[in-house]
Design a protein around this motif. Sequence first.
Motif, mmCIF file in Angstrom:
data_model
loop_
_atom_site.group_PDB
_atom_site.id
_atom_site.type_symbol
_atom_site.label_atom_id
_atom_site.label_comp_id
_atom_site.label_asym_id
_atom_site.label_seq_id
_atom_site.Cartn_x
_atom_site.Cartn_y
_atom_site.Cartn_z
ATOM 1 N N GLN A 1 0.886 -1.227 -0.066
ATOM 2 C CA GLN A 1 0.004 0.204 -0.027
ATOM 3 C C GLN A 1 0.884 1.217 -0.120
ATOM 4 O O GLN A 1 0.619 2.130 -0.721
ATOM 5 C CB GLN A 1 -0.873 0.181 1.266
ATOM 6 C CG GLN A 1 -2.073 -0.967 1.097
ATOM 7 C CD GLN A 1 -2.971 -0.823 2.047
ATOM 8 O OE1 GLN A 1 -4.267 -1.410 2.199
ATOM 9 N NE2 GLN A 1 -2.816 -0.167 3.296
ATOM 10 N N LYS B 1 -0.977 4.720 -2.382
ATOM 11 C CA LYS B 1 -1.177 5.536 -1.427
ATOM 12 C C LYS B 1 -1.761 6.998 -1.983
ATOM 13 O O LYS B 1 -2.704 7.632 -1.336
ATOM 14 C CB LYS B 1 0.583 5.917 -0.920
ATOM 15 C CG LYS B 1 0.482 6.953 0.454
ATOM 16 C CD LYS B 1 1.889 6.823 0.911
ATOM 17 C CE LYS B 1 1.976 7.772 2.329
ATOM 18 N NZ LYS B 1 3.383 7.697 2.788
ATOM 19 N N SER C 1 -5.303 5.295 -3.229
ATOM 20 C CA SER C 1 -5.326 4.882 -2.238
ATOM 21 C C SER C 1 -6.596 3.734 -1.928
ATOM 22 O O SER C 1 -7.462 4.220 -2.722
ATOM 23 C CB SER C 1 -5.617 5.824 -0.976
ATOM 24 O OG SER C 1 -5.948 5.199 0.264
#
Length: 403
Positions: A273, A278, A293
């Motif tokens: 992630q 992100k 995200s």
Amino acid sequence: MFIVSFPYAVHQGGYWSIVAMVLIAYICCHTGKILVDCLYETNPMGRLVRVRTSYVEIAEHVWGRRYGARLVNMAQIIELLMTCILYVLLCGDLVEGSFPDSPLSLSSWIMVSTVPLLACAFLTSLRRVSWLSFWCTVAHMLINLIILIYCFIRAPHWHWGDVKLRIDVWTLPIALGIIVFSYTSQIFLPTLEGNLTDRSKFACMMHWTHVAAAVFKALFSYIGFLTWGLATQEVITNNLPHPSFKIVVNLILVAKALLSYPLPFYAAVDLMQTALFKDRSKPSSEGGTLFPSCMDERGMMKVWGLALRLLLVIFTTMLAIIIPHFSLLMGLIGSFTGTMLSFVWPCYFHLKIKWYVLRWPARALDIGIIVLGFLFGTVGMYYSAHALSRAFRGLPPEPIHGL
């Protein structure tokens, strides 16, 4: 977790495997300390200041964001996902060993074991992972106690003459890979040190934990191998003779493996992630990522993010089915990512960042560990890959009569 395969490492490497357990513990203790040392710089006042927070940031400082971060991130993700694969494979191997007369194959038991692991896709809190790891530790201590008690009961029948003193160049590298893999904690050390109440105790903690690990692993491995000798299997609990006793022990170990899976899975997801999911709005030079995200504005996981996590669990299952050789796979992984993360890179980064403040014995030690790491890694990968190839053809790991 993989201590259950350590007696098999003695089967492969003899007394040299026991020596390696102690030597590699010392090396990993040293590289763990110097890796954390790379997080600090001396300010103009002569005080150490923590200017970096992770393994990745150290790599970024030495190799740059473009290459350093990606390379170390990739190695860490591979290490963690391979750990997950080994847990799944171990579950299938243990259940199959408990019910040898079952019509289900190893692949079927692996798929059955994966069903409860699908819930890991919903884990978003480290607190929940910590509780699962706590019960995992309780189960593991119980298993170790049961196995050791049984081994001491069988002490009059120990196979003292089965432990090899000579070096077998075909099997010792596989054992070394297994041992290296069991000590790879460098991924977690920067975070662990950063969360200590008293960071000055970090070195003391490293000394005591690695001494305890080396002593216990060496004794457990030696005693386990003496109990079953050359008949020692890849997972030692499958050597237990009484079916009902073996089933109980193996099922406890299956529960322990299932409880172990969430931690490396959660860590791998967190790394992925951070590296890929992100913030897409920023350029990569400013910390932007390729994908948006997985979380919405409320901190809830998006549907496609959950789907990706479920696919990741299924991916680890598929690889466990494709490569159904527990110890050989562990040896291959340890020889590759284990030696890089635990031997080579910490010493290289330490030399690169601290060269002018290190004395020559420290420099020589780091250089020696780098050379040893490359030697272990190259030889271990070759022999582990060769042994895996032979295992797929139904042959023993070492070549016989030129096969």
